[in-house]
Design a protein around this motif. Sequence first.
Motif, PDB file in Angstrom:
ATOM      1  N   CYS A  27     -25.122  86.735  38.370  1.00 18.16           N
ATOM      2  CA  CYS A  27     -24.057  87.597  37.849  1.00 18.16           C
ATOM      3  C   CYS A  27     -23.840  88.835  38.708  1.00 18.16           C
ATOM      4  N   ALA A  28     -24.852  89.241  39.472  1.00 25.32           N
ATOM      5  CA  ALA A  28     -24.709  90.425  40.321  1.00 25.32           C
ATOM      6  C   ALA A  28     -23.550  90.252  41.300  1.00 25.32           C
ATOM      7  N   LEU A  39     -27.500  97.283  39.362  1.00 30.14           N
ATOM      8  CA  LEU A  39     -28.427  97.138  38.242  1.00 30.14           C
ATOM      9  C   LEU A  39     -28.871  95.689  38.089  1.00 30.14           C
ATOM     10  N   LEU A  40     -27.943  94.767  38.168  1.00 30.29           N
ATOM     11  CA  LEU A  40     -28.285  93.352  38.023  1.00 30.29           C
ATOM     12  C   LEU A  40     -29.247  92.902  39.118  1.00 30.29           C
ATOM     13  N   PHE A  89     -23.566  88.268  32.043  1.00 29.86           N
ATOM     14  CA  PHE A  89     -23.648  89.649  32.498  1.00 29.86           C
ATOM     15  C   PHE A  89     -22.507  90.050  33.429  1.00 29.86           C
ATOM     16  N   GLN A  90     -21.674  89.107  33.805  1.00 32.48           N
ATOM     17  CA  GLN A  90     -20.694  89.397  34.839  1.00 32.48           C
ATOM     18  C   GLN A  90     -19.616  90.388  34.401  1.00 32.48           C
ATOM     19  N   ASP A  91     -19.373  90.524  33.108  1.00 33.33           N
ATOM     20  CA  ASP A  91     -18.330  91.437  32.639  1.00 33.33           C
ATOM     21  C   ASP A  91     -18.891  92.662  31.925  1.00 33.33           C
ATOM     22  N   LEU A  92     -20.200  92.849  31.974  1.00 37.69           N
ATOM     23  CA  LEU A  92     -20.819  93.942  31.225  1.00 37.69           C
ATOM     24  C   LEU A  92     -21.009  95.188  32.075  1.00 37.69           C
ATOM     25  N   PRO A  94     -23.267  98.752  32.843  1.00 35.29           N
ATOM     26  CA  PRO A  94     -24.715  98.951  32.945  1.00 35.29           C
ATOM     27  C   PRO A  94     -25.438  99.147  31.604  1.00 35.29           C
ATOM     28  N   ASP A  95     -24.894  99.960  30.713  1.00 35.85           N
ATOM     29  CA  ASP A  95     -25.562 100.173  29.416  1.00 35.85           C
ATOM     30  C   ASP A  95     -25.637  98.885  28.601  1.00 35.85           C
ATOM     31  N   GLU A  96     -24.600  98.085  28.668  1.00 37.94           N
ATOM     32  CA  GLU A  96     -24.588  96.817  27.941  1.00 37.94           C
ATOM     33  C   GLU A  96     -25.605  95.843  28.534  1.00 37.94           C
ATOM     34  N   ILE A  97     -25.678  95.809  29.847  1.00 37.14           N
ATOM     35  CA  ILE A  97     -26.639  94.932  30.524  1.00 37.14           C
ATOM     36  C   ILE A  97     -28.050  95.308  30.108  1.00 37.14           C
ATOM     37  N   MET A  98     -28.354  96.599  30.161  1.00 37.23           N
ATOM     38  CA  MET A  98     -29.696  97.058  29.825  1.00 37.23           C
ATOM     39  C   MET A  98     -30.020  96.777  28.367  1.00 37.23           C
ATOM     40  N   SER A  99     -29.052  96.890  27.501  1.00 37.34           N
ATOM     41  CA  SER A  99     -29.255  96.601  26.085  1.00 37.34           C
ATOM     42  C   SER A  99     -29.637  95.139  25.870  1.00 37.34           C
ATOM     43  N   VAL A 100     -28.942  94.232  26.528  1.00 33.01           N
ATOM     44  CA  VAL A 100     -29.237  92.798  26.393  1.00 33.01           C
ATOM     45  C   VAL A 100     -30.631  92.483  26.938  1.00 33.01           C
ATOM     46  N   VAL A 101     -30.935  92.988  28.123  1.00 35.85           N
ATOM     47  CA  VAL A 101     -32.231  92.713  28.741  1.00 35.85           C
ATOM     48  C   VAL A 101     -33.359  93.323  27.909  1.00 35.85           C
ATOM     49  N   SER A 102     -33.168  94.541  27.427  1.00 37.64           N
ATOM     50  CA  SER A 102     -34.183  95.193  26.582  1.00 37.64           C
ATOM     51  C   SER A 102     -34.425  94.397  25.308  1.00 37.64           C
ATOM     52  N   ASN A 103     -33.344  93.922  24.710  1.00 40.92           N
ATOM     53  CA  ASN A 103     -33.477  93.132  23.484  1.00 40.92           C
ATOM     54  C   ASN A 103     -34.262  91.855  23.733  1.00 40.92           C
TER      55      ASN A 103
END
Length: 152
Positions: A27-28, A39-40, A89-92, A94-103
């Motif tokens: 996705c990066a 970030l990715l 992740f391609q349309d997210l 940075p905050d959204e990406i980190m939220s998904v990965v953290s979850n």
Amino acid sequence: MQVETLRDVLVWTREFHKNLAACLQHCAGKNENARSQMLLAYLARHEKELTETVDGFVDTAETRALNTWCYDYMDKHPILHSVHCDAPFQDLEPDEIMSVVSNQHDQVIELYRYLYGRADIEETRELMEELKSLEEQQIKQMVQGVNRMRDM
């Protein structure tokens, strides 16, 4: 994958991190936001490192701990992750990406906490504590990296 023993949990965790790393890397190149791309790529490197670290546990952990049965958790609390990356992740941002990965990491940590609480032998408790600490440290490092990127 059928998860029945702690060895299976470790193999599952290794594959989880491997698949997440591949998905993040994939996705990066597709995300149009430059910060999201950085970030990715950063998160993909961390996931690759986690893959290798967990693989080391599969090879070196106490056999008695690895052979502990634990099939009940995965039946009651399936952790969802895609084997194939459909570019989530391609349309997210940075905050959204980190939220998904953290979850996703939080779900793995919760699995380790549960297994620690159910462990009958000290070797199993030690292994679960080490793995839980590893996941917690890695997510903290990732969050710190994200915070540094924001400051740029």
